[in-house]
Design a protein around this motif. Sequence first.
Motif, PDB file in Angstrom:
ATOM      1  N   ARG A 119       0.866  -1.380   0.096  1.00 19.56           N
ATOM      2  CA  ARG A 119      -0.056   0.132   0.045  1.00 19.56           C
ATOM      3  C   ARG A 119       0.907   1.270  -0.183  1.00 19.56           C
ATOM      4  O   ARG A 119       0.446   2.219  -0.508  1.00 19.56           O
ATOM      5  N   LEU A 120       1.907   1.388   0.816  1.00 17.24           N
ATOM      6  CA  LEU A 120       2.763   2.465   0.711  1.00 17.24           C
ATOM      7  C   LEU A 120       3.504   2.874  -0.715  1.00 17.24           C
ATOM      8  O   LEU A 120       3.353   3.806  -1.104  1.00 17.24           O
ATOM      9  N   GLY A 121       3.659   1.741  -1.399  1.00 14.11           N
ATOM     10  CA  GLY A 121       4.264   1.758  -2.677  1.00 14.11           C
ATOM     11  C   GLY A 121       3.215   2.319  -3.720  1.00 14.11           C
ATOM     12  O   GLY A 121       3.500   2.948  -4.629  1.00 14.11           O
ATOM     13  N   ALA A 122       1.831   1.828  -3.596  1.00 20.36           N
ATOM     14  CA  ALA A 122       0.932   2.217  -4.300  1.00 20.36           C
ATOM     15  C   ALA A 122       0.551   3.841  -4.257  1.00 20.36           C
ATOM     16  O   ALA A 122       0.476   4.381  -5.108  1.00 20.36           O
ATOM     17  N   GLU A 123       0.417   4.166  -3.030  1.00 21.55           N
ATOM     18  CA  GLU A 123       0.088   5.532  -2.562  1.00 21.55           C
ATOM     19  C   GLU A 123       1.204   6.477  -2.912  1.00 21.55           C
ATOM     20  O   GLU A 123       1.069   7.532  -3.121  1.00 21.55           O
ATOM     21  N   HIS A 124       2.630   5.991  -2.614  1.00 21.79           N
ATOM     22  CA  HIS A 124       3.557   6.961  -2.558  1.00 21.79           C
ATOM     23  C   HIS A 124       4.562   6.013  -3.662  1.00 21.79           C
ATOM     24  O   HIS A 124       5.864   5.648  -2.957  1.00 21.79           O
ATOM     25  N   PRO A 125       4.620   6.064  -4.828  1.00 16.56           N
ATOM     26  CA  PRO A 125       5.467   5.116  -5.711  1.00 16.56           C
ATOM     27  C   PRO A 125       6.819   5.499  -5.642  1.00 16.56           C
ATOM     28  O   PRO A 125       7.695   4.966  -5.775  1.00 16.56           O
ATOM     29  N   HIS A 126       7.344   6.985  -5.153  1.00 16.54           N
ATOM     30  CA  HIS A 126       8.495   7.252  -5.141  1.00 16.54           C
ATOM     31  C   HIS A 126       9.343   6.608  -3.990  1.00 16.54           C
ATOM     32  O   HIS A 126      10.638   6.689  -4.017  1.00 16.54           O
ATOM     33  N   THR A 127       8.500   5.962  -3.107  1.00 13.43           N
ATOM     34  CA  THR A 127       9.273   5.166  -1.953  1.00 13.43           C
ATOM     35  C   THR A 127       9.901   3.775  -2.463  1.00 13.43           C
ATOM     36  O   THR A 127      10.482   3.152  -1.648  1.00 13.43           O
ATOM     37  N   SER A 128       9.402   3.146  -3.495  1.00 15.01           N
ATOM     38  CA  SER A 128       9.677   2.114  -3.945  1.00 15.01           C
ATOM     39  C   SER A 128      11.021   1.667  -4.567  1.00 15.01           C
ATOM     40  O   SER A 128      11.609   2.795  -5.272  1.00 15.01           O
ATOM     41  N   VAL A 129      11.330   0.375  -4.493  1.00 12.00           N
ATOM     42  CA  VAL A 129      12.717   0.100  -5.220  1.00 12.00           C
ATOM     43  C   VAL A 129      12.010   0.316  -6.957  1.00 12.00           C
ATOM     44  O   VAL A 129      11.162  -0.099  -7.160  1.00 12.00           O
ATOM     45  N   VAL A 130      13.042   0.674  -7.775  1.00 11.30           N
ATOM     46  CA  VAL A 130      12.718   0.944  -8.901  1.00 11.30           C
ATOM     47  C   VAL A 130      14.014   0.185  -9.808  1.00 11.30           C
ATOM     48  O   VAL A 130      15.326   0.602  -9.311  1.00 11.30           O
ATOM     49  N   ASN A 131      13.767  -0.813 -10.612  1.00 13.67           N
ATOM     50  CA  ASN A 131      14.984  -1.676 -11.303  1.00 13.67           C
ATOM     51  C   ASN A 131      15.695  -0.801 -12.367  1.00 13.67           C
ATOM     52  O   ASN A 131      15.387   0.409 -12.716  1.00 13.67           O
ATOM     53  N   ALA A 132      16.771  -1.435 -13.020  1.00 15.36           N
ATOM     54  CA  ALA A 132      17.509  -0.939 -14.022  1.00 15.36           C
ATOM     55  C   ALA A 132      16.682  -0.502 -15.264  1.00 15.36           C
ATOM     56  O   ALA A 132      17.030   0.000 -16.070  1.00 15.36           O
ATOM     57  N   TYR A 133      15.430  -1.001 -15.380  1.00 17.28           N
ATOM     58  CA  TYR A 133      14.523  -0.878 -16.510  1.00 17.28           C
ATOM     59  C   TYR A 133      13.626   0.203 -16.448  1.00 17.28           C
ATOM     60  O   TYR A 133      12.809   0.578 -16.994  1.00 17.28           O
ATOM     61  N   GLY A 134      13.603   0.552 -15.072  1.00 15.11           N
ATOM     62  CA  GLY A 134      12.487   1.816 -14.677  1.00 15.11           C
ATOM     63  C   GLY A 134      11.125   1.033 -13.960  1.00 15.11           C
ATOM     64  O   GLY A 134      10.549   1.822 -13.514  1.00 15.11           O
ATOM     65  N   ASP A 135      11.010   0.036 -13.792  1.00 10.86           N
ATOM     66  CA  ASP A 135       9.710  -0.694 -13.171  1.00 10.86           C
ATOM     67  C   ASP A 135       9.795  -0.523 -11.718  1.00 10.86           C
ATOM     68  O   ASP A 135      11.125  -0.820 -11.124  1.00 10.86           O
ATOM     69  N   ARG A 136       8.918  -0.019 -11.023  1.00 14.43           N
ATOM     70  CA  ARG A 136       8.713   0.060  -9.794  1.00 14.43           C
ATOM     71  C   ARG A 136       8.244  -1.296  -9.214  1.00 14.43           C
ATOM     72  O   ARG A 136       7.610  -1.907  -9.631  1.00 14.43           O
ATOM     73  N   TYR A 137       8.919  -1.371  -7.892  1.00 17.80           N
ATOM     74  CA  TYR A 137       8.376  -2.827  -7.061  1.00 17.80           C
ATOM     75  C   TYR A 137       7.614  -2.013  -5.982  1.00 17.80           C
ATOM     76  O   TYR A 137       8.315  -1.906  -4.830  1.00 17.80           O
ATOM     77  N   PRO A 138       6.241  -2.115  -5.988  1.00 18.08           N
ATOM     78  CA  PRO A 138       5.316  -1.431  -5.042  1.00 18.08           C
ATOM     79  C   PRO A 138       5.425  -2.014  -3.527  1.00 18.08           C
ATOM     80  O   PRO A 138       5.264  -1.328  -2.622  1.00 18.08           O
ATOM     81  N   TRP A 139       5.963  -3.283  -3.637  1.00 20.76           N
ATOM     82  CA  TRP A 139       5.694  -3.998  -2.264  1.00 20.76           C
ATOM     83  C   TRP A 139       7.282  -3.657  -1.570  1.00 20.76           C
ATOM     84  O   TRP A 139       7.220  -4.192  -0.453  1.00 20.76           O
ATOM     85  N   ALA A 140       8.119  -2.920  -2.271  1.00 16.87           N
ATOM     86  CA  ALA A 140       9.547  -3.183  -1.514  1.00 16.87           C
ATOM     87  C   ALA A 140      10.017  -1.590  -1.434  1.00 16.87           C
ATOM     88  O   ALA A 140      10.370  -1.012  -2.168  1.00 16.87           O
ATOM     89  N   PRO A 141       9.653  -0.956  -0.065  1.00 19.19           N
ATOM     90  CA  PRO A 141      10.094   0.214   0.084  1.00 19.19           C
ATOM     91  C   PRO A 141      11.842   0.284  -0.218  1.00 19.19           C
ATOM     92  O   PRO A 141      12.534  -0.848   0.228  1.00 19.19           O
ATOM     93  N   CYS A 142      12.349   1.185  -0.676  1.00 13.05           N
ATOM     94  CA  CYS A 142      13.740   1.418  -0.825  1.00 13.05           C
ATOM     95  C   CYS A 142      14.046   1.900   0.755  1.00 13.05           C
ATOM     96  O   CYS A 142      13.970   2.763   1.002  1.00 13.05           O
ATOM     97  N   ILE A 143      15.164   1.028   1.058  1.00 14.99           N
ATOM     98  CA  ILE A 143      15.798   1.401   2.530  1.00 14.99           C
ATOM     99  C   ILE A 143      16.854   2.333   2.385  1.00 14.99           C
ATOM    100  O   ILE A 143      17.351   2.621   3.690  1.00 14.99           O
ATOM    101  N   ALA A 144      16.905   3.059   1.319  1.00 18.96           N
ATOM    102  CA  ALA A 144      18.057   4.060   1.302  1.00 18.96           C
ATOM    103  C   ALA A 144      17.544   5.365   1.621  1.00 18.96           C
ATOM    104  O   ALA A 144      18.282   6.369   1.673  1.00 18.96           O
ATOM    105  N   GLN A 145      16.178   5.462   1.567  1.00 15.74           N
ATOM    106  CA  GLN A 145      15.543   6.612   1.363  1.00 15.74           C
ATOM    107  C   GLN A 145      15.482   7.441   2.671  1.00 15.74           C
ATOM    108  O   GLN A 145      14.965   6.407   3.635  1.00 15.74           O
ATOM    109  N   PRO A 146      15.995   8.285   3.221  1.00 10.63           N
ATOM    110  CA  PRO A 146      16.051   8.961   4.541  1.00 10.63           C
ATOM    111  C   PRO A 146      14.667   8.898   5.129  1.00 10.63           C
ATOM    112  O   PRO A 146      14.515   8.450   6.312  1.00 10.63           O
ATOM    113  N   ALA A 147      13.440   9.386   4.569  1.00 11.14           N
ATOM    114  CA  ALA A 147      12.371   9.519   5.084  1.00 11.14           C
ATOM    115  C   ALA A 147      11.675   8.036   5.337  1.00 11.14           C
ATOM    116  O   ALA A 147      11.198   7.775   6.508  1.00 11.14           O
ATOM    117  N   THR A 148      11.916   7.038   4.511  1.00 15.09           N
ATOM    118  CA  THR A 148      11.676   5.701   4.719  1.00 15.09           C
ATOM    119  C   THR A 148      12.319   5.166   5.526  1.00 15.09           C
ATOM    120  O   THR A 148      11.860   4.149   6.616  1.00 15.09           O
TER     121      THR A 148
END
Length: 393
Positions: free
Chosen positions: A112-141
Amino acid sequence: MKASAFVYPWDVDGDPRAPETVAGLGVEQVTLAAAYHSTRALTPRHPRHRIVTAEHAAVLYPPDAGRWAGRDPRPYPAGDWAPGDAYGVAADALADAGLEVHTWVVLAHNSRLGAEHPHTSVVNAYGDRYPWAPCIAQPATRAYLVDLAAEAAVRPGARGTELESLGWYGLAHLHAHDKTAGVGLGDAGQYLMSLCFCPDCRAGYGGQGLDPDELAVAVRDALEPVWRGTAPSDGGWAGVEKLLGETRAGATRAWRDTTARSLQEAAVAAVRAAAPEGFQVLLHADPVSYHCGANAGVDPAHILSVADGVVVPCTGGAGLLTPFAEQAHDGTVIAANFTVVSGMGGSPGTLAADAARAADLGATELRLYHAGLASDGDLAAVRRGLGGRPYRG
């Protein structure tokens, strides 16, 4: 060995027989979900329902309004699958049955976090986002995960916690109606498809001397023969280096390992600061640091210097215990986690033998997944394996 069974609040709330059923297995402890991802779960003994649909990742207690006021991201409260303080109600009932209650906290796994806030998600080398996977490098996350760990872990009466998904999440995820098995991706392919290229990760690669645009091209080029089936993508870390090149691979791993370690250190420190003395902190962990998922990849020596121990997946074999056992010291908890639901690939009938094998490899405790999901037959096998008392339901 001390044993604990995983349980959801909805397995217990509304079923007065549930605490006795769990205690009768022969376990001393329960690991009770306090923050959990979306799921559809069977409840085969509950008097009011048989299927519970948790529609999104949520905390299963009322979150602290003061802690989260004005913040984004923040935890989502549960819906009717876990209303009010569902965790607290279940915890009290289980404690009244003589069971020690520890919290079970799922962190970097939230669709749900990834669906409502796409910028929080892991995004792969093709530009595809993984809405189930918050990126743990982002300070706010990271700030959200650290505070969520402290709040969800230290619930009233809890004696300890188990932190799941405290690290990188990647491609591998059993998503709804998952259809990603058309091309076999081994360890190496999974790693490349799990590399994140959000702005924070791109900056992180830059700090390791890599041009992130060139790295993304290199990842896509490395995967091209994998998609065509003309190159293997297994071979462990050596396979990653073969596909991506030793220098690039090493730099990406340095960034990701450092990021995960610092988050784990911060989350454990936050839990300890909020917890009473003697509160136990364990991580669900894999001893290969570049692995992604619910059992976060860690360096065994490092994580056992930070947490009190680990919960290690052992259903497919207990070999992952050894790297942790080699780094253990007095008081280290190494819990061998066995699935005891036969319909989910578990073997409850061999629990006694599996536990003995795990002990030989260094396990000090057992975890049983999952008391609420298992059939009566599976629970009977667990009772035989642990020497519990007959179920009187």
